[in-house]
Design a protein around this motif. Structure first.
Motif, mmCIF file in Angstrom:
data_model
loop_
_atom_site.group_PDB
_atom_site.id
_atom_site.type_symbol
_atom_site.label_atom_id
_atom_site.label_comp_id
_atom_site.label_asym_id
_atom_site.label_seq_id
_atom_site.Cartn_x
_atom_site.Cartn_y
_atom_site.Cartn_z
ATOM 1 N N TYR A 137 0.867 -1.177 0.000
ATOM 2 C CA TYR A 137 0.000 0.000 0.000
ATOM 3 C C TYR A 137 0.909 1.234 0.000
ATOM 4 N N HIS A 138 0.521 2.266 -0.732
ATOM 5 C CA HIS A 138 1.259 3.533 -0.768
ATOM 6 C C HIS A 138 0.260 4.670 -0.622
ATOM 7 N N ASP A 139 0.694 5.752 0.028
ATOM 8 C CA ASP A 139 -0.175 6.928 0.081
ATOM 9 C C ASP A 139 0.653 8.202 -0.040
ATOM 10 N N LYS B 126 0.581 12.303 1.409
ATOM 11 C CA LYS B 126 0.006 13.305 2.308
ATOM 12 C C LYS B 126 0.474 14.658 1.784
ATOM 13 N N THR C 14 -4.930 13.286 2.235
ATOM 14 C CA THR C 14 -4.244 11.998 2.211
ATOM 15 C C THR C 14 -4.875 11.190 1.096
ATOM 16 N N GLY C 15 -4.050 10.723 0.160
ATOM 17 C CA GLY C 15 -4.571 9.976 -0.985
ATOM 18 C C GLY C 15 -3.968 8.591 -1.088
ATOM 19 N N ASP C 16 -4.803 7.632 -1.448
ATOM 20 C CA ASP C 16 -4.401 6.245 -1.687
ATOM 21 C C ASP C 16 -3.840 6.184 -3.106
ATOM 22 N N LEU C 17 -2.548 5.905 -3.218
ATOM 23 C CA LEU C 17 -1.916 5.906 -4.535
ATOM 24 C C LEU C 17 -2.163 4.631 -5.337
ATOM 25 N N SER C 18 -2.897 3.686 -4.771
ATOM 26 C CA SER C 18 -3.241 2.509 -5.557
ATOM 27 C C SER C 18 -4.551 2.713 -6.309
ATOM 28 N N GLY D 186 -6.891 8.810 -5.993
ATOM 29 C CA GLY D 186 -5.926 9.334 -5.042
ATOM 30 C C GLY D 186 -4.739 9.992 -5.690
#
Length: 144
Positions: free
Chosen positions: A80-82, A84, A95-99, A103
């Motif tokens: 998982y990557h995010d 901020k 904050t975004g979910d890069l998957s 995001g």
């Protein structure tokens, strides 16, 4: 003869009990020695910071910013990557979910534009639990 038999029986029982008490302590002692060694059945991994990232910021009329994550280096062992994003005052804005595609782009509300910062990090989320390992952070700045 009954009295003699009773006395004799009592003496025999007493002798057996005494012999049992004398013999019992030595029978109760035992010594065991053994040494075993085993290799651990686990390993550890550390999560590095993403090696690179291509993040851009565009500004609209000096009051709104759009941040786009064009690409980033995935972290080995992370699932998982995010990202901020912090405004010029250091407040967390997003904050975004890069998957997920949603995001990868963030447009701010009406804000005074300046130098913003971002942090991208990898995590290992342990399947079936709420536990996770946190990786090191890649920091960058964006200016409008």
């Amino acid at each position: 003869m009954t009295t003699q038999n009773s006395v004799l029986r009592s003496l025999v029982i007493a002798a057996v009990v005494i012999l049992g008490l004398i013999a019992a302590p030595t029978a109760a002692f035992a010594a065991f020695t053994d040494t075993e060694h085993s290799a651990p059945q686990f390993s550890t991994a550390s999560l590095a910071a993403p090696a690179t990232a291509n993040v851009s910021m565009s500004c609209s009329f000096g009051i709104r910013a759009t941040v786009t994550v064009n690409s980033f280096g995935a972290v080995a062992n992370a699932n998982y990557h995010d990202i901020k994003i912090f405004d010029r005052s250091g407040n967390l804005e997003f904050t975004g979910d890069l998957s997920k595609a949603s995001g990868k782009t963030y447009t701010s509300g009406y804000e005074v534009i300046g130098t913003w910062t971002y942090e991208i990090r990898g995590y290992y989320k342990v399947p079936g639990t709420t536990n996770f390992w946190t990786g090191k952070v890649l920091k960058g700045t964006l200016t409008c």
